[in-house]
Design a protein around this motif. Structure first.
Motif, short mmCIF file in Angstrom:
data_model
loop_
_atom_site.label_atom_id
_atom_site.label_comp_id
_atom_site.label_asym_id
_atom_site.label_seq_id
_atom_site.Cartn_x
_atom_site.Cartn_y
_atom_site.Cartn_z
N ILE A 86 0.83 -1.32 0.03
CA ILE A 86 -0.02 0.08 -0.03
C ILE A 86 0.94 1.36 0.06
CG2 ILE A 86 -1.66 1.34 1.18
CD1 ILE A 86 -3.13 -1.24 0.48
N ALA A 87 1.75 1.35 1.02
CA ALA A 87 2.49 2.41 1.19
C ALA A 87 3.61 2.58 0.02
CB ALA A 87 3.42 2.97 2.54
N GLY A 88 4.21 1.43 -0.37
CA GLY A 88 5.05 1.25 -1.44
C GLY A 88 4.47 1.67 -2.78
N THR A 89 3.34 1.08 -3.09
CA THR A 89 2.76 1.61 -4.35
C THR A 89 2.41 2.82 -4.33
OG1 THR A 89 2.00 -0.73 -4.63
CG2 THR A 89 0.89 0.90 -5.98
N TYR A 90 1.86 3.49 -3.30
CA TYR A 90 1.60 4.99 -3.46
C TYR A 90 2.95 5.77 -3.54
CZ TYR A 90 0.79 9.54 -1.98
OH TYR A 90 0.68 11.05 -1.87
N ASN A 91 3.81 5.37 -2.77
CA ASN A 91 5.25 6.17 -2.98
C ASN A 91 5.66 5.84 -4.38
OD1 ASN A 91 5.33 6.65 -0.34
ND2 ASN A 91 6.70 4.93 0.00
N LEU A 92 5.65 4.82 -4.99
CA LEU A 92 6.05 4.60 -6.32
C LEU A 92 5.55 5.76 -7.24
CD1 LEU A 92 7.90 2.49 -8.05
CD2 LEU A 92 5.41 2.28 -9.02
N PHE A 93 4.22 5.66 -7.25
CA PHE A 93 3.24 6.79 -8.25
C PHE A 93 3.69 8.04 -7.88
CE2 PHE A 93 1.14 3.01 -9.26
CZ PHE A 93 0.34 3.34 -10.72
N GLU A 94 3.62 8.47 -6.53
CA GLU A 94 3.91 9.98 -6.25
C GLU A 94 5.23 10.40 -6.71
OE1 GLU A 94 2.33 12.21 -5.78
OE2 GLU A 94 3.73 13.73 -5.02
N PHE A 140 -6.01 -1.74 -4.53
CA PHE A 140 -5.59 -0.28 -4.06
C PHE A 140 -4.51 0.12 -5.41
CE2 PHE A 140 -1.93 2.13 -2.53
CZ PHE A 140 -2.75 3.49 -2.04
N GLY A 141 -3.78 -0.70 -5.50
CA GLY A 141 -2.77 -0.42 -6.75
C GLY A 141 -3.59 -0.14 -7.93
N GLU A 142 -4.79 -0.70 -8.20
CA GLU A 142 -5.50 -0.17 -9.40
C GLU A 142 -5.97 1.00 -9.18
OE1 GLU A 142 -8.28 -3.48 -10.14
OE2 GLU A 142 -6.58 -5.03 -10.86
#
Ligand code: 15L
Length: 272
Positions: A86-94, A140-142
């Motif tokens: 969750i945090a990791g995927t958000y961090n990646l996109f941001e 969440f990633g989607e």
């Protein structure tokens, strides 16, 4: 695409893409939380924990496209899922938005929709029905992918991967098997196709008994060559070694649906 980053490069799909995408793009940057084999010509190697935003910013710096495979790849406790997926995927996109990355492919999973029954054919427009904390993290990633496509103009492709490998492992995997070469095609569509805005494609080969209507991938030029029925005998022999699982055998997500299940088994009917 000049420089393409693969996160989760130490995993099974990552190791396979490291070989098949070598030389396709000028530079492949390979990242994982665990050390990788040293960089060869045309490669860069990186060590990053996805929950660490500053490290993620360094990881994405200077890349044009990302294949995001990193994170936990199966069911786990909430805390590691929260941090890595969750945090990791958000961090990646941001971090990608801030760095001006153009395209992201995010590996989601059939477990984002695992509570659809096997007798229902689903397409890319169904609402998520996750079968696990892991499946929730993939949904969440989607969602975060849709946000960054619609709000910030990143070109995002979510691959709902079935089961990646050399052959289908059991009866369920006859429906969801993804041949490694077909995964390469899907990645190249996500990284190169001019019409990508936000896509959900199924990461599945040309399997006769597929549960997924993957016409959107075909519209974008996907022509899978894997056919799981070629391995039917092997898959069924492996299936014969498994115990029946009344919940898992009914739903597409299999064992992920049966694990920790405390719901009403008489509800083993099609969800609305
Ligand atoms: C997944 O999403 C997992 O990453 C993989 O390990 C398999 O469990 C696969 O789904 C599957 O459903 O077979």
């Amino acid at each position: 695409m000049d420089r393409v980053l693969i996160t989760g490069a130490a995993g099974g799909i990552g190791r396979s893409l490291r070989e098949s995408l070598l030389g396709v793009y000028r530079v492949l940057r390979l990242s994982d939380r665990v050390p990788l084999a040293p960089a060869r010509t045309g490669e860069e190697v990186d060590l990053t924990e996805l929950s660490d935003m500053a490290a993620v910013e360094r990881m994405v710096d200077g890349v044009d496209g990302i294949v995001h495979l990193g994170g936990i790849s199966g069911e786990s406790e909430w805390e590691p899922i929260l941090q890595s997926n969750i945090a990791g995927t958000y961090n990646l996109f941001e971090a990608a938005r801030r760095a001006g990355v153009q395209r992201i492919i995010v590996a989601t999973s059939n477990h984002a929709v695992g509570f659809y029954p096997r007798d229902r054919k689903i397409d890319h427009q169904v609402v998520p029905r996750p079968d696990s904390r892991y499946g929730v993290s993939k949904a969440f990633g989607e969602a975060v992918g849709a946000l960054y496509a619609d709000k910030h103009g990143l070109k995002v492709t979510c691959l709902r991967i079935g089961n990646f490998g050399d052959k289908p492992l059991d009866h369920r995997r006859l429906s969801i098997w993804l041949k490694p070469e077909d995964m390469v095609q899907l990645c190249r569509i996500g990284l190169e196709h001019p019409d990508i805005h936000f896509e959900i494609l199924y990461g599945v080969s040309d399997n006769e008994r597929s549960w997924w209507d993957n016409h959107r991938a075909y519209d974008l030029g996907y022509r899978p060559t894997g056919k799981s029925e070629d391995f039917r005998e092997h898959a069924m022999a492996e299936q014969a070694k498994l115990k029946p699982d009344p919940v898992g055998d009914f739903y597409q997500g299999g064992a992920f649906c049966g694990m920790e299940f405390s719901g009403d088994k008489s509800r083993i009917i099609e969800p609305e």
